[in-house]
Design a protein around this motif. Sequence first.
Motif, PDB file in Angstrom:
ATOM      1  N   LYS A  82     -56.966 -19.314  -8.407  1.00  0.00           N
ATOM      2  CA  LYS A  82     -56.179 -20.310  -9.146  1.00  0.00           C
ATOM      3  C   LYS A  82     -54.885 -20.682  -8.419  1.00  0.00           C
ATOM      4  O   LYS A  82     -54.645 -21.873  -8.159  1.00  0.00           O
ATOM      5  CB  LYS A  82     -55.896 -19.802 -10.558  1.00  0.00           C
ATOM      6  N   ARG A  86     -54.157 -24.318  -6.475  1.00  0.00           N
ATOM      7  CA  ARG A  86     -52.960 -25.099  -6.816  1.00  0.00           C
ATOM      8  C   ARG A  86     -52.113 -25.341  -5.563  1.00  0.00           C
ATOM      9  O   ARG A  86     -51.631 -26.458  -5.337  1.00  0.00           O
ATOM     10  CB  ARG A  86     -52.143 -24.374  -7.879  1.00  0.00           C
ATOM     11  N   LEU A 220     -56.581 -26.453 -14.240  1.00  0.00           N
ATOM     12  CA  LEU A 220     -56.736 -25.083 -13.749  1.00  0.00           C
ATOM     13  C   LEU A 220     -56.796 -24.079 -14.902  1.00  0.00           C
ATOM     14  O   LEU A 220     -57.593 -23.139 -14.865  1.00  0.00           O
ATOM     15  CB  LEU A 220     -55.594 -24.736 -12.796  1.00  0.00           C
ATOM     16  N   ASP A 221     -55.970 -24.299 -15.925  1.00  0.00           N
ATOM     17  CA  ASP A 221     -56.013 -23.405 -17.087  1.00  0.00           C
ATOM     18  C   ASP A 221     -57.361 -23.499 -17.794  1.00  0.00           C
ATOM     19  O   ASP A 221     -57.933 -22.487 -18.212  1.00  0.00           O
ATOM     20  CB  ASP A 221     -54.893 -23.763 -18.071  1.00  0.00           C
ATOM     21  N   GLU A 224     -60.057 -21.769 -15.703  1.00  0.00           N
ATOM     22  CA  GLU A 224     -59.952 -20.319 -15.827  1.00  0.00           C
ATOM     23  C   GLU A 224     -60.532 -19.842 -17.158  1.00  0.00           C
ATOM     24  O   GLU A 224     -61.249 -18.837 -17.221  1.00  0.00           O
ATOM     25  CB  GLU A 224     -58.482 -19.897 -15.713  1.00  0.00           C
TER      26      GLU A 224
END
Length: 238
Positions: A82, A86, A220-221, A224
Amino acid sequence: MAEQTGTLRRTPLSRDRIFRAAVALADEAGIESLSMRNLAQALGVVPMALYKHVANKDELIAGMIDEVVGEIDPPVPGLDWKPALRRRILSARQVLLRHPWAALAVESRTTATPAILAYLDSVIGALRSGGLSVDLTHHVMHALGSRALGFSQELFDDSRRAGRSGPVESEPPTAPPPEFAARFPHVAEIATAAAHDDTSVVGAGCDDQFEFEFALDLLLDGIERRHQQGWTSHHRPR
């Protein structure tokens, strides 16, 4: 100075040298102003000399794109997927901000260049090394879209123009006319909020970098969370 110029002109012409010079010209004046003739002039050669190394302008632009993509920071070994993803995407964004013409040059191509394929391969590799399944990774790449390369086509941004170079002067956004608001009330609501939010920490209107990072972090959250849930395209949470 004459001796220095002679030394520069005696430097052997190569594809790399041609691409670097073309990138510099596009950065300065926009890609729409780039021609084989003015590129040859900048390199101190006759135009026909370029064609010994580059077949045509399409091949030239492909090489320029690869030159730019080569500036993106390489992966950091040992970093979790992650923060690694980023970091690389934000590096790609900084590179494209230095070369404002590059995003639309990438968008205009029907086939990916070798450097873009290598970059995307490394992004996919980071996701797979992080334990994401092929299935989830496939959908992640669709969700990221051009954002994986550091740019996105914003719905409320009319500042992007083919080949535009240099900083774009920001103008205060204006509220939409009443007839527009009556027909598209929700779009008008968002546009009006941007136009009148003078107390925003990013200033009036929308800040490109803030909006880009906000959307990237949301993605990204969510990625995940799907990974932790063991998400697959066949068994989607309801």
